[in-house]
Design a protein around this motif. Structure first.
Motif, PDB file in Angstrom:
ATOM      1  N   SER A  75      15.446 -35.303   7.275  1.00 36.18           N
ATOM      2  CA  SER A  75      14.868 -33.836   7.448  1.00 36.18           C
ATOM      3  C   SER A  75      13.438 -33.721   8.381  1.00 36.18           C
ATOM      4  N   PRO A  76      12.926 -32.889   9.068  1.00 35.85           N
ATOM      5  CA  PRO A  76      13.722 -31.571   9.380  1.00 35.85           C
ATOM      6  C   PRO A  76      14.637 -31.655  10.300  1.00 35.85           C
ATOM      7  N   HIS A  77      15.341 -30.942  10.793  1.00 29.41           N
ATOM      8  CA  HIS A  77      16.278 -30.943  11.943  1.00 29.41           C
ATOM      9  C   HIS A  77      15.551 -30.442  13.120  1.00 29.41           C
ATOM     10  N   LEU A  78      16.025 -30.638  14.387  1.00 29.38           N
ATOM     11  CA  LEU A  78      15.511 -30.270  15.418  1.00 29.38           C
ATOM     12  C   LEU A  78      15.988 -29.101  16.052  1.00 29.38           C
ATOM     13  N   ILE A  79      17.217 -28.864  16.030  1.00 32.54           N
ATOM     14  CA  ILE A  79      17.988 -27.683  16.711  1.00 32.54           C
ATOM     15  C   ILE A  79      19.074 -27.081  15.679  1.00 32.54           C
ATOM     16  N   ASP A  80      19.645 -27.994  14.913  1.00 32.33           N
ATOM     17  CA  ASP A  80      20.760 -27.379  13.936  1.00 32.33           C
ATOM     18  C   ASP A  80      20.637 -28.045  12.717  1.00 32.33           C
ATOM     19  N   PHE A  81      20.768 -27.105  11.687  1.00 34.05           N
ATOM     20  CA  PHE A  81      20.560 -27.708  10.218  1.00 34.05           C
ATOM     21  C   PHE A  81      21.563 -29.124  10.088  1.00 34.05           C
ATOM     22  N   ASN A  82      22.769 -28.946  10.708  1.00 33.28           N
ATOM     23  CA  ASN A  82      23.604 -30.032  10.719  1.00 33.28           C
ATOM     24  C   ASN A  82      23.123 -31.305  10.789  1.00 33.28           C
ATOM     25  N   GLU A  83      22.043 -31.428  11.498  1.00 32.15           N
ATOM     26  CA  GLU A  83      21.605 -32.707  11.639  1.00 32.15           C
ATOM     27  C   GLU A  83      21.156 -33.334  10.569  1.00 32.15           C
ATOM     28  N   ARG A  84      20.883 -32.734   9.378  1.00 28.60           N
ATOM     29  CA  ARG A  84      20.158 -33.222   8.225  1.00 28.60           C
ATOM     30  C   ARG A  84      21.073 -34.150   7.604  1.00 28.60           C
ATOM     31  N   ILE A  85      22.477 -33.963   7.495  1.00 34.95           N
ATOM     32  CA  ILE A  85      23.433 -34.481   6.751  1.00 34.95           C
ATOM     33  C   ILE A  85      24.399 -35.080   7.603  1.00 34.95           C
ATOM     34  N   ARG A 114      20.925 -16.672  -9.096  1.00 34.45           N
ATOM     35  CA  ARG A 114      19.555 -16.144  -8.721  1.00 34.45           C
ATOM     36  C   ARG A 114      18.194 -16.678  -9.208  1.00 34.45           C
ATOM     37  N   GLU A 115      18.566 -17.950  -9.633  1.00 32.65           N
ATOM     38  CA  GLU A 115      17.587 -18.690 -10.208  1.00 32.65           C
ATOM     39  C   GLU A 115      16.460 -19.106  -9.097  1.00 32.65           C
ATOM     40  N   PRO A 116      14.944 -19.171  -9.275  1.00 34.24           N
ATOM     41  CA  PRO A 116      14.371 -19.684  -8.373  1.00 34.24           C
ATOM     42  C   PRO A 116      14.568 -21.334  -7.819  1.00 34.24           C
ATOM     43  N   ILE A 117      14.538 -21.322  -6.556  1.00 35.96           N
ATOM     44  CA  ILE A 117      14.889 -22.810  -6.302  1.00 35.96           C
ATOM     45  C   ILE A 117      14.435 -22.779  -4.558  1.00 35.96           C
ATOM     46  N   THR A 118      13.782 -24.051  -4.191  1.00 34.78           N
ATOM     47  CA  THR A 118      13.289 -23.869  -2.879  1.00 34.78           C
ATOM     48  C   THR A 118      14.488 -24.303  -1.826  1.00 34.78           C
ATOM     49  N   PHE A 119      14.337 -23.825  -0.658  1.00 37.85           N
ATOM     50  CA  PHE A 119      15.453 -24.253   0.377  1.00 37.85           C
ATOM     51  C   PHE A 119      15.719 -25.545   0.497  1.00 37.85           C
ATOM     52  N   PHE A 120      14.711 -26.757   0.298  1.00 35.71           N
ATOM     53  CA  PHE A 120      14.904 -27.858   0.588  1.00 35.71           C
ATOM     54  C   PHE A 120      15.773 -28.394  -0.843  1.00 35.71           C
ATOM     55  N   GLU A 121      15.343 -27.937  -2.053  1.00 32.59           N
ATOM     56  CA  GLU A 121      15.717 -28.589  -3.154  1.00 32.59           C
ATOM     57  C   GLU A 121      17.315 -28.076  -3.305  1.00 32.59           C
ATOM     58  N   ILE A 122      17.848 -26.874  -2.825  1.00 32.85           N
ATOM     59  CA  ILE A 122      19.357 -26.539  -2.977  1.00 32.85           C
ATOM     60  C   ILE A 122      19.865 -27.274  -1.723  1.00 32.85           C
ATOM     61  N   THR A 123      19.477 -27.429  -0.785  1.00 31.77           N
ATOM     62  CA  THR A 123      20.225 -27.961   0.211  1.00 31.77           C
ATOM     63  C   THR A 123      20.369 -29.433   0.160  1.00 31.77           C
ATOM     64  N   THR A 124      19.291 -29.922  -0.550  1.00 31.13           N
ATOM     65  CA  THR A 124      19.284 -31.607  -0.856  1.00 31.13           C
ATOM     66  C   THR A 124      20.388 -31.682  -1.915  1.00 31.13           C
ATOM     67  N   ALA A 125      20.844 -30.721  -2.861  1.00 31.62           N
ATOM     68  CA  ALA A 125      21.802 -30.853  -3.727  1.00 31.62           C
ATOM     69  C   ALA A 125      23.277 -30.651  -3.180  1.00 31.62           C
ATOM     70  N   ALA A 126      23.121 -30.087  -2.047  1.00 29.24           N
ATOM     71  CA  ALA A 126      24.326 -29.591  -1.289  1.00 29.24           C
ATOM     72  C   ALA A 126      24.814 -31.164  -0.624  1.00 29.24           C
ATOM     73  N   ALA A 127      23.683 -31.820  -0.161  1.00 25.84           N
ATOM     74  CA  ALA A 127      23.963 -33.044   0.414  1.00 25.84           C
ATOM     75  C   ALA A 127      24.514 -34.056  -0.585  1.00 25.84           C
ATOM     76  N   PHE A 128      24.221 -34.008  -1.965  1.00 28.67           N
ATOM     77  CA  PHE A 128      24.564 -35.120  -2.859  1.00 28.67           C
ATOM     78  C   PHE A 128      25.918 -34.726  -3.264  1.00 28.67           C
ATOM     79  N   LEU A 129      26.105 -33.191  -3.207  1.00 32.02           N
ATOM     80  CA  LEU A 129      27.583 -32.995  -3.560  1.00 32.02           C
ATOM     81  C   LEU A 129      28.677 -33.702  -2.503  1.00 32.02           C
ATOM     82  N   LEU A 130      28.168 -33.371  -1.182  1.00 31.28           N
ATOM     83  CA  LEU A 130      29.126 -33.886  -0.200  1.00 31.28           C
ATOM     84  C   LEU A 130      29.129 -35.344  -0.103  1.00 31.28           C
ATOM     85  N   PHE A 131      27.947 -36.047  -0.417  1.00 35.85           N
ATOM     86  CA  PHE A 131      28.183 -37.604  -0.424  1.00 35.85           C
ATOM     87  C   PHE A 131      28.840 -38.028  -1.574  1.00 35.85           C
ATOM     88  N   ALA A 132      28.825 -37.462  -2.881  1.00 35.42           N
ATOM     89  CA  ALA A 132      29.552 -37.922  -4.022  1.00 35.42           C
ATOM     90  C   ALA A 132      30.854 -37.771  -3.990  1.00 35.42           C
TER      91      ALA A 132
END
Length: 438
Positions: A75-85, A114-132
């Motif tokens: 992170s961060p991405h330059l153009i498109d979020f998909n660059e991060r993963i 609806r629990e509070p969570i930052t954008f980076f935290e929840i998208t990092t969790a998504a990456a872990f899900l994909l990688f696992a």
């Protein structure tokens, strides 16, 4: 708007702050998802101020050249979020596709509620899900900010940790001294897990080694346990296993040679079976956009003065400025040209410290804004900062108008143009250029 972008927009609104360093929220979400971070392939966890992404790019290229499947999170991405993963595949990794990303993000959104969570935290969790859920030989995991309380630091037992050069950046979150920042970076160390330290400022090195000793972490230190230098147009790497005579890295600059050396040391430590041929291939094929990237074609090159060199780099802090100025000085020695900086910086960055190394080297700074909601400095402020450092400066409304302004001049020699100051500005330039990301 794509479904992916609709989801990402919703996730941005789950926490009032963009940055709120903590581990509690992501640990809660990962628990609800079945703890995917505990089922990852072997992880190489990378912290540091500068050079993280480039070091990862070299490592990925070397491991893939050895036929390894490598997941990558940056992170961060330059153009498109998909660059991060980037998902590892036989024959080379690929950026995550929209459908898979949307599915992972929706699963995280549903688990979080609806629990509070930052954008980076929840998208990092998504990456872990994909990688696992996708087999691979390694995960290259870049820290987002700091290390100790960064969302990536939930990985309890990485195979290897790396700290690239530490300097002052993000003082509002990490502290205003090298010592404080080094403590935050050392927060990724895990008891008994080897730590590889790139060549460091001596103050930072002392802190990192002290933190490692406290945790019983074996360390491998750049400049001591491994070293690199350029000789007769070749790249020489040396460690306790011997000397390698290699081609020069594809990424430009002395700082990239240091990053390449760190990457070689890391892959040799991570997997003793990596052949020298894979190291050679990785050095010459590594790609990392907006790190002294030469723009030869596209809209930006068309707008520039005829036969001008146009370079793009997302450097934005004092050490980044020094590294870029050194490269520009090396270029000037080999092939003299007038150097012009097109520069935009964030309001949170020390613009004068970034520009200071260019005094006497740059003929002029043309200040431009950074678009979007990134809190960029006004061009007039950037221009004034350059003038305070003794560099002539002017302001322009866009990168395009700055290039047109330069094209209207009469040049005795075609200029060398460096567009720099922020990764967000670099992303805007690549978007304008419609550059294809690797």
């Amino acid at each position: 708007m794509k479904p992916r972008d609709e989801i990402l927009t919703r996730l941005l609104n789950l926490h009032p702050k963009r940055i709120d360093l903590s581990l509690g929220r992501i640990e809660r979400l990962l628990s609800a998802l079945g703890n995917p971070h505990e089922r990852l392939p072997p992880v190489i966890h990378v912290a540091g101020t500068n050079g993280k992404g480039s070091t990862i790019a070299f490592m990925r290229a070397m491991l893939e050249a050895a036929s390894k499947r490598v997941h990558v999170y940056t992170s961060p991405h330059l153009i498109d979020f998909n660059e991060r993963i980037r998902m590892g595949h036989a024959g080379g990794g690929r950026l995550i596709d929209d459908a898979s990303l949307e599915m992972a993000l929706e699963r995280c959104e549903a688990a979080n509620g609806r629990e509070p969570i930052t954008f980076f935290e929840i998208t990092t969790a998504a990456a872990f899900l994909l990688f696992a859920e996708a087999p691979a030989d390694a995960v290259l995991l870049e820290v987002g900010l700091g290390g100790r309380v960064d969302a990536t630091n939930v990985v309890a037992r990485p195979a290897l940790t790396i700290v690239t050069p530490v300097s002052i950046d993000h003082p509002e979150f990490l502290g205003d001294t090298i010592e404080k920042i080094a403590v935050e970076k050392a927060g990724i160390f895990k008891r008994g897990v080897p730590a590889l330290l790139a060549e460091q400022d001596q103050t930072a090195l002392a802190v990192l080694e002290a933190q490692a000793s406290r945790l019983g972490v074996p360390v491998v230190v750049g400049g001591q346990d491994f070293a690199t230098h350029e000789e007769n147009g070749r790249f020489v790497y040396e460690d306790e296993r011997g000397l390698l005579d290699l081609p020069l890295p594809r990424l430009v600059g002395r700082h990239q040679q240091l990053n390449a050396g760190t990457a070689i040391a890391a892959v040799r430590h991570f997997d003793l079976s990596i052949p020298v041929s894979a190291v050679e291939t990785g050095l010459t094929q590594a790609e990392w956009p907006a790190r002294l990237q030469r723009l030869r074609r596209g809209r930006v090159a068309e707008l520039a003065p005829r036969e001008a060199e146009v370079w793009l780099d997302g450097g934005h802090n004092a050490d980044g400025g020094r590294a870029l100025a050194q490269v520009m000085a090396d270029f000037e020695e080999k092939s003299p040209r007038p150097l012009i900086l097109i520069c935009g910086t964030l309001a949170t960055k020390e613009t004068r410290a970034f520009l200071r190394p260019f005094k006497g080297l740059a003929q002029e700074v043309i200040a431009v804004p950074i678009g979007g909601d990134h809190y960029g400095r006004l061009p007039a402020e950037v221009a004034f900062a350059a003038q305070q450092e003794g560099i002539p400066a002017a302001a322009s409304e866009t990168v395009g108008s700055a290039l047109e302004y330069l094209s209207a001049r009469d040049w005795t020699a075609p200029p060398r143009i460096l567009i720099t100051g922020s990764l967000y500005l670099a992303g805007e330039v690549l978007k304008l250029d419609r550059a294809k990301l690797p």
